[in-house]
Scaffold this motif. Structure first.
Motif, PDB file in Angstrom:
ATOM      1  N   GLN A  98      -1.437   8.809  -5.274  1.00 29.27           N
ATOM      2  CA  GLN A  98      -1.000   9.796  -4.284  1.00 29.27           C
ATOM      3  C   GLN A  98       0.521   9.756  -4.152  1.00 29.27           C
ATOM      4  OE1 GLN A  98      -3.193  10.088  -0.638  1.00 29.27           O
ATOM      5  NE2 GLN A  98      -5.037   9.227  -1.568  1.00 29.27           N
ATOM      6  N   TRP A  99       1.073  10.870  -3.706  1.00 29.33           N
ATOM      7  CA  TRP A  99       2.528  10.997  -3.630  1.00 29.33           C
ATOM      8  C   TRP A  99       3.166   9.978  -2.696  1.00 29.33           C
ATOM      9  CZ3 TRP A  99       4.793  12.898  -7.481  1.00 29.33           C
ATOM     10  CH2 TRP A  99       4.219  13.921  -8.223  1.00 29.33           C
ATOM     11  N   ARG A 100       2.451   9.536  -1.688  1.00 27.17           N
ATOM     12  CA  ARG A 100       3.012   8.554  -0.753  1.00 27.17           C
ATOM     13  C   ARG A 100       3.361   7.233  -1.455  1.00 27.17           C
ATOM     14  NH1 ARG A 100      -2.824   7.863   1.446  1.00 27.17           N
ATOM     15  NH2 ARG A 100      -3.471   6.058   0.231  1.00 27.17           N
ATOM     16  N   ASP A 101       2.758   7.006  -2.645  1.00 32.67           N
ATOM     17  CA  ASP A 101       3.000   5.768  -3.387  1.00 32.67           C
ATOM     18  C   ASP A 101       4.012   5.930  -4.527  1.00 32.67           C
ATOM     19  OD1 ASP A 101       1.098   4.363  -1.824  1.00 32.67           O
ATOM     20  OD2 ASP A 101      -0.513   5.242  -3.024  1.00 32.67           O
ATOM     21  N   VAL A 102       4.555   7.125  -4.664  1.00 30.90           N
ATOM     22  CA  VAL A 102       5.525   7.412  -5.732  1.00 30.90           C
ATOM     23  C   VAL A 102       6.925   7.404  -5.118  1.00 30.90           C
ATOM     24  CG1 VAL A 102       6.306   9.106  -7.419  1.00 30.90           C
ATOM     25  CG2 VAL A 102       3.844   8.756  -7.038  1.00 30.90           C
ATOM     26  N   HIS A 103       7.798   6.579  -5.687  1.00 31.86           N
ATOM     27  CA  HIS A 103       9.163   6.434  -5.170  1.00 31.86           C
ATOM     28  C   HIS A 103      10.150   6.672  -6.317  1.00 31.86           C
ATOM     29  CE1 HIS A 103       7.386   4.750  -1.522  1.00 31.86           C
ATOM     30  NE2 HIS A 103       6.566   4.116  -2.339  1.00 31.86           N
ATOM     31  N   THR A 104      10.396   7.957  -6.592  1.00 34.62           N
ATOM     32  CA  THR A 104      11.253   8.284  -7.733  1.00 34.62           C
ATOM     33  C   THR A 104      12.706   7.880  -7.510  1.00 34.62           C
ATOM     34  OG1 THR A 104      11.439  10.553  -6.903  1.00 34.62           O
ATOM     35  CG2 THR A 104       9.809  10.143  -8.634  1.00 34.62           C
ATOM     36  N   LYS A 115      -6.966  -3.354 -10.498  1.00 32.52           N
ATOM     37  CA  LYS A 115      -8.156  -4.026 -11.001  1.00 32.52           C
ATOM     38  C   LYS A 115      -8.100  -5.525 -10.706  1.00 32.52           C
ATOM     39  CE  LYS A 115     -10.818  -4.524 -15.256  1.00 32.52           C
ATOM     40  NZ  LYS A 115     -10.882  -4.165 -16.677  1.00 32.52           N
ATOM     41  N   ALA A 116      -6.911  -6.081 -10.699  1.00 29.72           N
ATOM     42  CA  ALA A 116      -6.728  -7.503 -10.424  1.00 29.72           C
ATOM     43  C   ALA A 116      -6.882  -7.825  -8.940  1.00 29.72           C
ATOM     44  CB  ALA A 116      -5.352  -7.961 -10.907  1.00 29.72           C
ATOM     45  N   GLY A 117      -7.009  -6.774  -8.105  1.00 32.29           N
ATOM     46  CA  GLY A 117      -7.199  -6.995  -6.680  1.00 32.29           C
ATOM     47  C   GLY A 117      -5.908  -7.220  -5.904  1.00 32.29           C
ATOM     48  N   GLU A 118      -4.787  -7.015  -6.540  1.00 37.19           N
ATOM     49  CA  GLU A 118      -3.496  -7.206  -5.886  1.00 37.19           C
ATOM     50  C   GLU A 118      -2.664  -5.941  -6.017  1.00 37.19           C
ATOM     51  OE1 GLU A 118      -1.582 -10.586  -7.610  1.00 37.19           O
ATOM     52  OE2 GLU A 118      -3.282 -11.910  -7.232  1.00 37.19           O
ATOM     53  N   SER A 119      -1.726  -5.758  -5.100  1.00 36.09           N
ATOM     54  CA  SER A 119      -0.820  -4.621  -5.218  1.00 36.09           C
ATOM     55  C   SER A 119       0.191  -4.903  -6.335  1.00 36.09           C
ATOM     56  CB  SER A 119      -0.116  -4.355  -3.895  1.00 36.09           C
ATOM     57  OG  SER A 119       0.643  -5.472  -3.526  1.00 36.09           O
ATOM     58  N   GLN A 120       0.775  -3.830  -6.844  1.00 28.40           N
ATOM     59  CA  GLN A 120       1.686  -3.968  -7.986  1.00 28.40           C
ATOM     60  C   GLN A 120       2.682  -2.816  -7.966  1.00 28.40           C
ATOM     61  OE1 GLN A 120      -0.511  -3.982 -11.677  1.00 28.40           O
ATOM     62  NE2 GLN A 120       1.264  -3.469 -12.873  1.00 28.40           N
ATOM     63  N   LYS A 121       3.878  -3.079  -8.454  1.00 28.43           N
ATOM     64  CA  LYS A 121       4.873  -2.027  -8.627  1.00 28.43           C
ATOM     65  C   LYS A 121       4.993  -1.713 -10.110  1.00 28.43           C
ATOM     66  CE  LYS A 121       7.869  -2.739  -4.645  1.00 28.43           C
ATOM     67  NZ  LYS A 121       9.233  -3.091  -4.212  1.00 28.43           N
ATOM     68  N   VAL A 122       4.982  -0.429 -10.428  1.00 30.07           N
ATOM     69  CA  VAL A 122       5.171   0.023 -11.811  1.00 30.07           C
ATOM     70  C   VAL A 122       6.573   0.620 -11.888  1.00 30.07           C
ATOM     71  CG1 VAL A 122       4.389   1.610 -13.609  1.00 30.07           C
ATOM     72  CG2 VAL A 122       2.717   0.513 -12.096  1.00 30.07           C
ATOM     73  N   ARG A 123       7.420   0.039 -12.704  1.00 31.26           N
ATOM     74  CA  ARG A 123       8.786   0.531 -12.872  1.00 31.26           C
ATOM     75  C   ARG A 123       8.771   1.841 -13.658  1.00 31.26           C
ATOM     76  NH1 ARG A 123      11.954  -1.006  -9.291  1.00 31.26           N
ATOM     77  NH2 ARG A 123      11.584  -3.150  -8.715  1.00 31.26           N
ATOM     78  N   LEU A 124       9.666   2.736 -13.298  1.00 31.46           N
ATOM     79  CA  LEU A 124       9.746   4.050 -13.928  1.00 31.46           C
ATOM     80  C   LEU A 124      11.053   4.215 -14.684  1.00 31.46           C
ATOM     81  CD1 LEU A 124       8.530   6.179 -10.883  1.00 31.46           C
ATOM     82  CD2 LEU A 124       7.170   5.457 -12.875  1.00 31.46           C
ATOM     83  N   ASN A 125      10.958   4.666 -15.919  1.00 31.40           N
ATOM     84  CA  ASN A 125      12.166   5.020 -16.657  1.00 31.40           C
ATOM     85  C   ASN A 125      12.485   6.486 -16.378  1.00 31.40           C
ATOM     86  OD1 ASN A 125      10.504   6.591 -18.312  1.00 31.40           O
ATOM     87  ND2 ASN A 125      10.442   5.071 -19.947  1.00 31.40           N
TER      88      ASN A 125
END
Length: 169
Positions: A98-104, A115-125
């Motif tokens: 969802q857009w609330r989780d996207v931080h461009t 899937k691992a049951g933990e929160s995670q940050k995905v870096r964006l290029n």
């Protein structure tokens, strides 16, 4: 049990993964039987797990990527596939995004439930940021990142598998 499991594995009828799943089911059945006083002991406890091979990772070449994108019929599909390529997110993570989780501005996506049951940050290029900006324009007021004709696009399997087959990948 041991003979059947090993014979099936050796003949190539079962992979080590299948054999281990059968072993688990047999063990569970005997454990329930022990709990309910139907059997005294489990012959399954002598069955050893076999080592499972790791799944092969598959990376698309530039030519394959172009072939796949060419077979996709809608712009939303192409953007979804390219975002997957540039972020490495799991299908479930990407299509529940969802857009609330996207931080461009800060160049990351926050995944609350992985899937691992933990929160995670995905870096964006810069390419991923650009793709997300295009998706935002298409999304309008929807809270979902992936939309098609105003509806949340939850499951890419039908169109993605068809494109993979058409591209002969």
């Amino acid at each position: 049990f041991r003979r059947v499991l090993f014979r099936s594995s050796r003949k190539g009828a079962w992979t080590s993964i299948t054999r281990n799943r059968w072993r688990t089911a047999i063990t569970l059945a005997f454990n329930i039987g022990i709990e309910q006083n139907l059997v005294e002991d489990s012959p399954a406890k002598k069955l050893l797990r076999t080592k499972e091979k790791a799944k092969n990772e598959r990376w698309l070449s530039e030519v394959e990527e172009a072939q796949l994108l060419e077979k996709l019929t809608k712009e939303e599909y192409k953007l979804a596939v390219r975002l997957a390529i540039f972020t490495g997110m799991r299908k479930s993570e990407q299509f529940q995004l969802q857009w609330r989780d996207v931080h461009t501005e800060q160049r990351y996506i926050f995944l609350q439930d992985t899937k691992a049951g933990e929160s995670q940050k995905v870096r964006l290029n810069s390419v991923a940021v650009s793709l997300l900006q295009e998706l935002k324009q298409l999304a309008g007021e929807s809270p979902w990142v992936h939309n098609l004709d105003g509806e949340h696009m939850e499951e890419p399997r039908s169109w993605f598998e068809r494109a993979v087959l058409d591209a002969k990948l």
